[in-house]
Each structure stands twice: as C-alpha cells, then as structure tokens.
Motif scaffolding. Sequence first.
Motif, PDB file in Angstrom:
ATOM      1  N   ARG A  61      59.736  50.664  77.609  1.00  0.00           N
ATOM      2  CA  ARG A  61      59.063  50.839  76.326  1.00  0.00           C
ATOM      3  C   ARG A  61      58.862  52.314  76.009  1.00  0.00           C
ATOM      4  O   ARG A  61      58.841  52.713  74.854  1.00  0.00           O
ATOM      5  CB  ARG A  61      57.710  50.122  76.327  1.00  0.00           C
ATOM      6  CG  ARG A  61      57.814  48.727  75.828  1.00  0.00           C
ATOM      7  CD  ARG A  61      56.453  48.089  75.624  1.00  0.00           C
ATOM      8  NE  ARG A  61      56.479  46.840  76.364  1.00  0.00           N
ATOM      9  CZ  ARG A  61      55.714  46.529  77.389  1.00  0.00           C
ATOM     10  NH1 ARG A  61      54.797  47.361  77.806  1.00  0.00           N
ATOM     11  NH2 ARG A  61      55.850  45.376  77.990  1.00  0.00           N
ATOM     12  N   GLU A  68      68.753  53.289  73.060  1.00  0.00           N
ATOM     13  CA  GLU A  68      69.632  53.308  71.894  1.00  0.00           C
ATOM     14  C   GLU A  68      70.805  54.259  72.090  1.00  0.00           C
ATOM     15  O   GLU A  68      71.937  53.929  71.758  1.00  0.00           O
ATOM     16  CB  GLU A  68      68.830  53.700  70.654  1.00  0.00           C
ATOM     17  CG  GLU A  68      67.866  52.624  70.217  1.00  0.00           C
ATOM     18  CD  GLU A  68      66.934  53.063  69.112  1.00  0.00           C
ATOM     19  OE1 GLU A  68      66.983  54.252  68.708  1.00  0.00           O
ATOM     20  OE2 GLU A  68      66.153  52.216  68.653  1.00  0.00           O
ATOM     21  N   THR A  73      71.603  48.136  71.935  1.00  0.00           N
ATOM     22  CA  THR A  73      71.120  48.016  70.567  1.00  0.00           C
ATOM     23  C   THR A  73      70.470  46.667  70.268  1.00  0.00           C
ATOM     24  O   THR A  73      69.759  46.542  69.283  1.00  0.00           O
ATOM     25  CB  THR A  73      72.280  48.225  69.578  1.00  0.00           C
ATOM     26  OG1 THR A  73      73.305  47.279  69.870  1.00  0.00           O
ATOM     27  CG2 THR A  73      72.838  49.627  69.682  1.00  0.00           C
ATOM     28  N   GLN A  74      70.695  45.673  71.104  1.00  0.00           N
ATOM     29  CA  GLN A  74      70.139  44.351  70.833  1.00  0.00           C
ATOM     30  C   GLN A  74      68.638  44.332  71.151  1.00  0.00           C
ATOM     31  O   GLN A  74      68.176  45.080  71.991  1.00  0.00           O
ATOM     32  CB  GLN A  74      70.872  43.269  71.643  1.00  0.00           C
ATOM     33  CG  GLN A  74      70.590  43.279  73.129  1.00  0.00           C
ATOM     34  CD  GLN A  74      71.453  44.235  73.923  1.00  0.00           C
ATOM     35  OE1 GLN A  74      72.138  45.076  73.374  1.00  0.00           O
ATOM     36  NE2 GLN A  74      71.401  44.110  75.234  1.00  0.00           N
ATOM     37  N   PRO A  75      67.872  43.455  70.458  1.00  0.00           N
ATOM     38  CA  PRO A  75      66.456  43.312  70.791  1.00  0.00           C
ATOM     39  C   PRO A  75      66.307  42.755  72.211  1.00  0.00           C
ATOM     40  O   PRO A  75      67.106  41.932  72.651  1.00  0.00           O
ATOM     41  CB  PRO A  75      65.940  42.299  69.772  1.00  0.00           C
ATOM     42  CG  PRO A  75      66.977  42.208  68.721  1.00  0.00           C
ATOM     43  CD  PRO A  75      68.267  42.647  69.334  1.00  0.00           C
ATOM     44  N   LYS A  80      62.082  45.858  73.367  1.00  0.00           N
ATOM     45  CA  LYS A  80      62.520  46.285  72.036  1.00  0.00           C
ATOM     46  C   LYS A  80      62.420  45.116  71.068  1.00  0.00           C
ATOM     47  O   LYS A  80      62.923  44.048  71.337  1.00  0.00           O
ATOM     48  CB  LYS A  80      63.993  46.707  72.094  1.00  0.00           C
ATOM     49  CG  LYS A  80      64.245  48.156  72.204  1.00  0.00           C
ATOM     50  CD  LYS A  80      65.730  48.417  72.237  1.00  0.00           C
ATOM     51  CE  LYS A  80      66.234  48.423  70.838  1.00  0.00           C
ATOM     52  NZ  LYS A  80      67.636  48.612  70.691  1.00  0.00           N
ATOM     53  N   ARG A  81      61.824  45.377  69.914  1.00  0.00           N
ATOM     54  CA  ARG A  81      61.704  44.316  68.919  1.00  0.00           C
ATOM     55  C   ARG A  81      62.909  44.229  68.010  1.00  0.00           C
ATOM     56  O   ARG A  81      63.352  43.159  67.660  1.00  0.00           O
ATOM     57  CB  ARG A  81      60.471  44.533  68.057  1.00  0.00           C
ATOM     58  CG  ARG A  81      59.200  44.352  68.785  1.00  0.00           C
ATOM     59  CD  ARG A  81      58.045  44.662  67.865  1.00  0.00           C
ATOM     60  NE  ARG A  81      56.803  44.590  68.610  1.00  0.00           N
ATOM     61  CZ  ARG A  81      55.808  43.838  68.280  1.00  0.00           C
ATOM     62  NH1 ARG A  81      55.871  43.087  67.205  1.00  0.00           N
ATOM     63  NH2 ARG A  81      54.731  43.823  69.008  1.00  0.00           N
ATOM     64  N   LYS A  82      63.391  45.382  67.580  1.00  0.00           N
ATOM     65  CA  LYS A  82      64.432  45.395  66.557  1.00  0.00           C
ATOM     66  C   LYS A  82      65.750  45.888  67.096  1.00  0.00           C
ATOM     67  O   LYS A  82      65.810  46.665  68.043  1.00  0.00           O
ATOM     68  CB  LYS A  82      64.025  46.306  65.405  1.00  0.00           C
ATOM     69  CG  LYS A  82      62.808  45.873  64.665  1.00  0.00           C
ATOM     70  CD  LYS A  82      62.533  46.860  63.565  1.00  0.00           C
ATOM     71  CE  LYS A  82      61.243  46.542  62.842  1.00  0.00           C
ATOM     72  NZ  LYS A  82      60.917  47.541  61.846  1.00  0.00           N
ATOM     73  N   SER A  83      66.776  45.467  66.429  1.00  0.00           N
ATOM     74  CA  SER A  83      68.114  45.986  66.662  1.00  0.00           C
ATOM     75  C   SER A  83      68.344  47.061  65.613  1.00  0.00           C
ATOM     76  O   SER A  83      67.840  46.973  64.505  1.00  0.00           O
ATOM     77  CB  SER A  83      69.111  44.842  66.514  1.00  0.00           C
ATOM     78  OG  SER A  83      70.361  45.319  66.193  1.00  0.00           O
ATOM     79  N   ASN A  84      69.102  48.096  65.934  1.00  0.00           N
ATOM     80  CA  ASN A  84      69.379  49.126  64.930  1.00  0.00           C
ATOM     81  C   ASN A  84      70.668  48.848  64.173  1.00  0.00           C
ATOM     82  O   ASN A  84      71.180  49.685  63.476  1.00  0.00           O
ATOM     83  CB  ASN A  84      69.374  50.531  65.547  1.00  0.00           C
ATOM     84  CG  ASN A  84      70.477  50.734  66.544  1.00  0.00           C
ATOM     85  OD1 ASN A  84      71.219  49.806  66.850  1.00  0.00           O
ATOM     86  ND2 ASN A  84      70.587  51.925  67.071  1.00  0.00           N
TER      87      ASN A  84
END
Length: 86
Positions: A61, A68, A73-75, A80-84
């Motif tokens: 975290r 990244e 890149t995956q949640p 990680k909550r979001k993917s970019n």
Amino acid sequence: MNYETQYYKNIPLNLVSRKYKNMKAKRFVINHTNQNVWIPNKHLEKDGTIKGTENIDYVFRKSIRQLELAGITQPIIGIKRKSNVI
C-alpha cells in the motif's frame, strides 16, 4: 537464499542478492523490473522466503506507484482499488 520468483497476491517478487547480515528487512524487485520493495524480516523465513500466512499488504500500500511502474495495473484486493487502464 531463495532467489526464485515468489508470488504475493499474484505480484511476482524476486529477492535481491546482497549482504543482509544485520538488516531488518530484505529487498525484493517487483515483476522483474528496477522497482523494488523492502519486506521486514518478521514476514520472511531465514532464507528470504515469504511466509505463507503473513499479511504484508501494508508494504505494498505504501508502494502503489512502484507497482504501477512495474506493470502491475490490475486492482488487487487489500492493496490497490483501481486499475489505471481507461
């Protein structure tokens, strides 16, 4: 020492070969890139293997940007909550 690829929540990690004699953590590269993360020894076996029951989400975290840059890149649940990816 265990220099083989280890996985934590599908994140590939490799222990960096160096002298860890009196250090309190060991350095791992993320996804075979130059990005790295330090994991405290309390979560590792003597040979650098990540203990199977350890929750080290907090380490990652703090390293969202390194994940990244390393191509993760995956949640990831707990990290990680979001993917970019748009």
